[in-house]
Enzyme design. Structure first.
Site, PDB file in Angstrom:
ATOM      1  N   HIS A   1      24.613 -51.977 -29.951  1.00 22.01           N
ATOM      2  CA  HIS A   1      25.898 -51.916 -30.570  1.00 22.01           C
ATOM      3  C   HIS A   1      25.326 -51.902 -32.205  1.00 22.01           C
ATOM      4  O   HIS A   1      24.355 -52.261 -32.361  1.00 22.01           O
ATOM      5  CB  HIS A   1      26.593 -53.238 -30.595  1.00 22.01           C
ATOM      6  CG  HIS A   1      27.308 -53.488 -29.246  1.00 22.01           C
ATOM      7  ND1 HIS A   1      28.421 -54.415 -28.981  1.00 22.01           N
ATOM      8  CD2 HIS A   1      27.142 -52.941 -27.908  1.00 22.01           C
ATOM      9  CE1 HIS A   1      28.704 -54.386 -27.824  1.00 22.01           C
ATOM     10  NE2 HIS A   1      28.009 -53.746 -27.254  1.00 22.01           N
TER      11      HIS A   1
ATOM     12  N   GLU B   1      25.838 -53.505 -34.893  1.00 22.53           N
ATOM     13  CA  GLU B   1      25.450 -54.717 -35.682  1.00 22.53           C
ATOM     14  C   GLU B   1      24.069 -54.969 -34.985  1.00 22.53           C
ATOM     15  O   GLU B   1      23.228 -55.466 -35.888  1.00 22.53           O
ATOM     16  CB  GLU B   1      26.414 -55.790 -35.513  1.00 22.53           C
ATOM     17  CG  GLU B   1      27.826 -55.467 -35.862  1.00 22.53           C
ATOM     18  CD  GLU B   1      28.722 -54.877 -34.922  1.00 22.53           C
ATOM     19  OE1 GLU B   1      30.151 -55.025 -34.908  1.00 22.53           O
ATOM     20  OE2 GLU B   1      28.288 -54.066 -33.853  1.00 22.53           O
TER      21      GLU B   1
ATOM     22  N   CYS C   1      32.054 -57.864 -31.756  1.00 20.77           N
ATOM     23  CA  CYS C   1      32.066 -58.515 -30.472  1.00 20.77           C
ATOM     24  C   CYS C   1      31.246 -59.817 -30.261  1.00 20.77           C
ATOM     25  O   CYS C   1      30.505 -60.170 -31.090  1.00 20.77           O
ATOM     26  CB  CYS C   1      31.641 -57.493 -29.362  1.00 20.77           C
ATOM     27  SG  CYS C   1      29.917 -57.369 -29.104  1.00 20.77           S
TER      28      CYS C   1
ATOM     29  N   CYS D   1      27.686 -59.492 -30.608  1.00 19.16           N
ATOM     30  CA  CYS D   1      27.023 -58.979 -32.338  1.00 19.16           C
ATOM     31  C   CYS D   1      27.313 -60.217 -32.973  1.00 19.16           C
ATOM     32  O   CYS D   1      26.418 -60.503 -33.895  1.00 19.16           O
ATOM     33  CB  CYS D   1      27.923 -57.969 -32.544  1.00 19.16           C
ATOM     34  SG  CYS D   1      27.488 -56.607 -31.745  1.00 19.16           S
TER      35      CYS D   1
END
Length: 164
Positions: free
Chosen positions: A56, A58, A86, A89
């Site tokens: 992801h 992040e 999410c 993250c």
């Protein structure tokens, strides 16, 4: 006011990264880590491009910052994300000791185009995590079974360990 303008610029950068990443076989997510001393590290979503469900934006920004800084914590840093992080993250930001997270679009905005992380948020929020994914402790027994505390005992005894 200058801090708000700077924060808005970093948040705008995360959106620009996310948009450009769409045209580079990536997901529509971007992130920017800004350290306490002003160093900036970008990250974009590479989940489908690398077949890595943890890639992801992040997380890639955190990985890049930590790798380039040569440390595993980012105390004093701010994470700017194009979309609400999410739970994975957020947990990554917590483990990295990021001081704060600022995001642009919300989780429902992402859900409206098929990125529905609602089940993951529900895992932590609804009080019934077993409904999403069962997680159970299994006791080891029998001859030759290792102690479940064996790794922790080894860690505690290691004089050269690096605490985190």
């Amino acid at each position: 006011m200058a801090d708000t303008v700077t924060a808005q610029a970093y948040l705008a950068r995360s959106i620009e990264l996310a948009t450009a990443n769409v045209m580079n076989s990536g997901g529509p997510f971007g992130a920017v880590i800004v350290t306490a001393d002003g160093q900036v590290f970008d990250g974009v979503n590479r989940v489908t491009a690398t077949n890595d469900p943890t890639a992801h934006a992040e997380v890639t920004a955190i990985r890049r910052a930590c790798t380039e800084l040569g440390r595993f914590e980012l105390s004093g840093a701010t994470l700017y994300a194009s979309c609400e992080p999410c739970p994975m993250c957020l947990a990554s930001a917590l483990w990295a000791r990021v001081d704060r997270v600022v995001f642009a679009a919300g989780r429902h905005d992402a859900a409206s185009v098929g990125f529905d992380d609602a089940a993951f948020y529900e895992y932590f929020e609804n009080g019934q995590p077993e409904a999403v994914m069962p997680v159970h402790k299994l006791e080891l027994d029998g001859p030759g079974a290792p102690s479940v505390l064996q790794p922790f005992t080894a860690w505690s005894a290691l004089q050269t360990r690096i605490d985190y």
